[in-house]
Design a protein around this motif. Structure first.
Motif, PDB file in Angstrom:
ATOM      1  N   ALA A  69       6.727  -5.253  -0.392  1.00  0.00           N
ATOM      2  CA  ALA A  69       7.727  -3.992  -1.582  1.00  0.00           C
ATOM      3  C   ALA A  69       8.859  -3.582  -0.040  1.00  0.00           C
ATOM      4  O   ALA A  69       9.891  -3.674  -0.231  1.00  0.00           O
ATOM      5  N   GLU A  70       8.245  -3.996   1.168  1.00  0.00           N
ATOM      6  CA  GLU A  70       9.475  -4.098   2.200  1.00  0.00           C
ATOM      7  C   GLU A  70       9.753  -4.791   2.969  1.00  0.00           C
ATOM      8  O   GLU A  70      10.890  -4.711   3.570  1.00  0.00           O
ATOM      9  N   TYR A  99       6.097   4.991  -0.797  1.00  0.00           N
ATOM     10  CA  TYR A  99       5.668   5.079   0.627  1.00  0.00           C
ATOM     11  C   TYR A  99       4.996   6.954   0.239  1.00  0.00           C
ATOM     12  O   TYR A  99       4.384   7.236   1.461  1.00  0.00           O
ATOM     13  N   LEU A 188      12.838   0.600   6.684  1.00  0.00           N
ATOM     14  CA  LEU A 188      11.919   0.637   6.321  1.00  0.00           C
ATOM     15  C   LEU A 188      11.615   1.848   6.006  1.00  0.00           C
ATOM     16  O   LEU A 188      12.147   2.692   6.009  1.00  0.00           O
ATOM     17  N   PRO A 189      10.563   2.369   4.741  1.00  0.00           N
ATOM     18  CA  PRO A 189       9.736   2.990   4.611  1.00  0.00           C
ATOM     19  C   PRO A 189       9.526   4.252   5.469  1.00  0.00           C
ATOM     20  O   PRO A 189       9.007   3.611   6.495  1.00  0.00           O
ATOM     21  N   ILE A 390       4.886   6.773  10.553  1.00  0.00           N
ATOM     22  CA  ILE A 390       4.765   5.276   9.315  1.00  0.00           C
ATOM     23  C   ILE A 390       3.746   6.243   8.404  1.00  0.00           C
ATOM     24  O   ILE A 390       3.170   6.549   8.013  1.00  0.00           O
ATOM     25  N   PRO A 391       4.389   5.002   7.340  1.00  0.00           N
ATOM     26  CA  PRO A 391       3.581   5.769   5.701  1.00  0.00           C
ATOM     27  C   PRO A 391       1.556   5.220   5.964  1.00  0.00           C
ATOM     28  O   PRO A 391       1.572   4.782   6.161  1.00  0.00           O
ATOM     29  N   GLY A 419       0.560  -2.571  -1.864  1.00  0.00           N
ATOM     30  CA  GLY A 419       2.914  -2.870  -1.767  1.00  0.00           C
ATOM     31  C   GLY A 419       3.499  -3.860  -2.262  1.00  0.00           C
ATOM     32  O   GLY A 419       4.203  -3.628  -2.144  1.00  0.00           O
TER      33      GLY A 419
END
Lengths: 503, 335
Positions: A69-70, A99, A188-189, A390-391, A419
């Protein structure tokens, strides 16, 4: 830009346009992607049917499957190299949701900063180079003058220079934060990859202030040239360019226009609120219709339904982009933009159904974007180093929505617990407008062609109908932009092509 | 406006080399990179006549067809090849041009659109028009190449099964890499050709060294890398000074050609490989794979597998931009 370089540019600009007229920055064809119009005449020589086709497809939703996903912000930005920042941002926000992570305040502000910078730069491109020339130079001016060169002729070389320099400097802000302006890498998430070093802030603030001056100047140019001209105003409000549809746009908590975040608000053809919902609920409100003659899907409001290419309360067809965003909101979040918004509705009524008013609405939005950039860079938090969370949660399903220059953009991903994408759905700005655009093209064609007489101005008047949307069919089909400029075929009742018009 | 291009007085001037620009399956980013030449457009305009550029000028295919074979000095073609229309245009420009340059990652190696080579064409069409969450299409309508309605016929081009690189369709002389290429590379390449320089056929017109050589973090790259895990960029903080490989992130730098000005690294993110390999490497993905694998700090299979969990999509990671041009070329996922 330093003076010798500026002079060199001006010389180049002038020479380029003397020799080839449209060589420098005229990406109309790119922005519109691959467009094709087929117009069929009946026995009386009137328009029987007009197809506005988008003949391309790439299939990003499918080849996203199996990707981490990222990677989606960088993969989906390749849907469009003209508005990569919009896809990058929608994807990044979908990752926050996926996330279950909230970015730190500074990260949100940095994202909003990049995003408004992108909106300002992209809108300026349209105003001066793509759609704007129809008005600044004039809809009846020869085609050879209806371009950026004609604009410079009308408003002066200094302005042309200002557009180029401004665009370059704004794009440098995006490069600074995003690594690359064509396909940035900051998202980024839970945050962004890079912040602003305090020592770089003064230079960025200077560009921001110039950007605001530039937006003010642009509004003045529009007022001086368009609003003082009765003929232009008649054209803007004329029947072939009017559709009474629903309108969609992103709004903040106080129902003011927001490009980066908020709820999706929809108003009906009377301008009354029809729905207000978060991105997560988009499948309850948005559906897509398929036709055999185009690769593009046609969005409509699911609760209203698809009743064909027609406007009014009973048709689910809606519009997005500047005109729709202003209709769908109740105001602007910055003072000068609010003033411009008030002037706009005072002149045209509420809601505005005139497709060509998109040009004016776009400039109101430029003021907003420019004011917002100044605000964000004046915010002491903008140089914070706290730019990522950070997730830690297990990813499930994520929805991201932003307002792209060309309208509401939805990204929706489902992943496994690692993910990895198992399903993706993308509804891209121009796709939302595709049904209304097809109607606009047909209406303009019907308005122009009678008794078999194809008016010379046909192509331009039709182009104006869809150019106002600033459409991007590369985006709409997640496909490549077109190989050929617009082509219109005029068919006799027996199917033979009696005329072929090309740009 | 072709007629505007041929005023009588212009013929008196000495002929400048003709250049054509064209796009196939691409996103428009390569076109933006040309526009981003900004003030350097002066140099280009002074040196050449642009005779075909659909994005910016109204020349038609017929204008190109009318030109003598080989009369275009250089054609820069971006985008991968997916439709018959693109094949035709690529062949036409090849015939008319002395030099054909594949411009940008998609023409060079397939680019991101070539990731579709992992999927059947039917699967794409079925999902987009029938299965996507927002589609309502109970009649199973699909776009048709020939659609007849009340005596009217509307046509659409055919969507091919595979995405191909430009050199899988026509003979290519040179390559300018990148997604998107930098304006500097474009300018340097054009000026070199105009000076009469003719590098060996097949040359990629960019530095022939790995990205690591120009990386601002080069000094922090360990001579011996030891991977005990691979970190995904979203899941760990990224130090803005230290070599990304040393931090355990997959950075394509060692297997990727430089010349990009390390733009992604300046954005504090790893290289994803858009410039393709250097001339000494046939397959970029195989190169990075062997480089990473030989530095795994593990002996047992289960430990190795554990480390590799950090690379969940090897094809999309190692062949992000190069699947069509790689040894794999097409690697179908099961339906």
């Amino acid at each position: 830009m330093e003076k010798p370089i500026q002079d060199a540019w001006n010389t180049a600009y002038t020479r380029a346009n003397e020799k080839t007229r449209r060589i420098v920055v005229d990406p109309i064809t790119r922005l519109e992607g691959h467009g094709k119009i087929d117009i069929y005449l009946d026995e009386n020589g009137d328009v029987d049917r007009a197809f506005f086709q988008v003949p391309e497809l790439r299939g990003f939703e499918v080849f996203s499957i199996g990707r981490p996903a990222e990677d989606m912000p960088q993969i989906t930005s390749r849907i469009c190299g003209v508005c990569p920042t919009a896809h990058h941002m929608a994807a990044t926000k979908a990752l926050d949701d996926l996330y279950h992570v909230e970015p730190p305040p500074a990260a949100k502000k940095l994202r909003e900063l990049i995003y408004n910078t992108f909106m300002l730069e992209d809108h300026a491109l349209h105003v001066y180079i793509l759609g704007g020339p129809d008005f600044i130079v004039g809809p009846d001016a020869p085609a050879a003058e209806r371009n950026v060169v004609g604009v410079i002729g009308k408003v002066g070389l200094e302005t042309g220079k200002r557009v180029i320099v401004m665009r370059k400097r704004l794009r440098e802000i995006i490069s600074y934060l995003g690594g690359k302006v064509i396909h940035p890498v900051f998202g980024l998430p839970g945050g962004v990859a890079k912040g602003i070093a305090p020592e770089d802030l003064p230079a960025l603030r200077e560009v921001a202030r110039e950007g605001l001056e530039f937006a003010r100047f642009t509004l003045q140019v529009f007022k001086d040239i368009v609003l003082t001209n009765d003929e232009y105003m008649k054209l803007i409000t004329s029947y072939p360019y009017t559709h009474r549809t629903y309108y969609m746009g992103l709004v903040d908590d106080e129902n003011r226009v927001n490009f980066y975040d908020g709820h999706i608000r929809v108003v009906n053809p009377n301008g009354e609120v029809f729905a207000r919902f978060p991105a997560r609920q988009y499948t309850d409100y948005v559906a897509e219709h398929v036709e055999s003659w185009s690769y593009v899907r046609f969005s409509y409001l699911k609760p209203v339904g698809w009743t064909g290419f027609t406007d009014g309360f009973d048709s689910g067809i809606y519009a997005v982009a500047p005109l729709a965003r202003l209709n769908a909101a109740e105001g602007m979040a910055t003072p000068e933009a609010q003033k411009a918004y008030d002037e706009y509705f005072a002149a045209l009524g509420h809601p505005v159904h005139y497709t060509l008013a998109n040009h004016w609405a776009r400039i109101v939005e430029m003021i907003f974007a420019a004011e917002r950039i100044v605000e964000l860079l004046d915010d002491p938090e903008i140089t914070s180093k706290d730019i990522r969370t950070i997730p830690t949660a297990v990813p499930t399903e994520g929805f991201g929505v932003v307002e792209a220059p060309r309208g509401t953009l939805f990204h929706h991903y489902v992943t496994d617990e690692r993910g990895i994408i198992t399903k993706a759905n993308l509804i891209v700005a121009t796709q939302n407008n595709s049904a209304r655009m097809a109607m606009s093209v047909e209406k303009a064609a019907r308005g122009m062609i009678h008794n078999g007489v194809v008016n010379e101005g046909l192509l331009n008047k039709i182009e104006m109908a869809f150019r106002a949307y600033d459409p991007c069919h590369a985006c709409a089909t997640h496909s490549l932009p077109g190989q050929m400029p617009l082509v219109a075929y005029i068919h006799a009742p027996d199917g033979t092509i009696v005329q072929e018009l090309r740009r | 406006m072709p007629e505007k291009q041929k005023p009588a007085e212009k013929r008196k001037a000495p002929e400048k080399p003709k250049v054509a620009l064209y796009w196939c399956s691409s996103c428009g980013g390569c076109e933006e990179s040309v526009v981003d030449l900004a003030e350097n457009i002066l140099t280009v305009i002074d040196a050449v006549d642009i005779v075909f550029w659909p994005v910016a000028m109204d020349f038609k295919k017929a204008d190109v067809e009318a030109m003598p074979d080989g009369s275009i000095f250089a054609s820069l073609i971006n985008g991968a090849i997916r439709t018959s229309e693109q094949e035709e245009m690529a062949r036409l420009l090849r015939k008319k041009s002395a030099v054909v340059i594949a411009y940008g990652a998609c023409a060079h190696l397939g680019g991101i659109p070539a990731l579709a080579n992992q999927f059947e064409r039917e699967r794409i069409l079925r999902y987009i028009y029938e299965e996507a969450p927002t589609v309502i299409n109970t009649g199973g309508i699909r776009p048709m190449t020939t659609y007849k309605d009340n005596g009217h016929t509307a046509t659409l081009p055919v969507f091919r099964h595979v995405v191909r690189t430009l050199d899988q369709v026509v003979d290519v002389d040179y390559y300018i890499p990148g997604c998107a290429p930098t304006p500097k590379l474009l300018l340097d390449a054009l000026l070199a050709l105009l000076r009469g320089e003719r590098p060996p056929k097949g040359t990629v017109l960019a530095p022939d060294t790995a990205l690591c050589e120009e990386c601002p973090r080069k000094d922090s790259k360990p001579t011996d890398l030891h991977f005990t895990e691979f970190r995904r960029p979203h899941a760990a903080p990224i130090d803005p000074e230290l070599c990304l490989l040393a931090q355990g992130f997959v950075c394509m730098g060692p297997a990727t050609r430089g010349g990009c000005e390390a733009r992604c690294i300046h954005g504090n993110m790893p290289c994803t490989g858009c410039f393709g390999p250097t001339s000494r490497v046939r397959d970029q993905g195989a190169k990075i794979l062997s480089s990473l694998a030989s530095n795994l700090d593990a002996q047992e299979d289960k430990d190795i597998l554990k480390i590799l969990e950090g690379i969940p999509d090897p094809v999309g990671t190692f062949y992000r931009y190069g699947l069509a041009g790689s040894l794999l070329r097409r690697a179908l996922k099961p339906l």
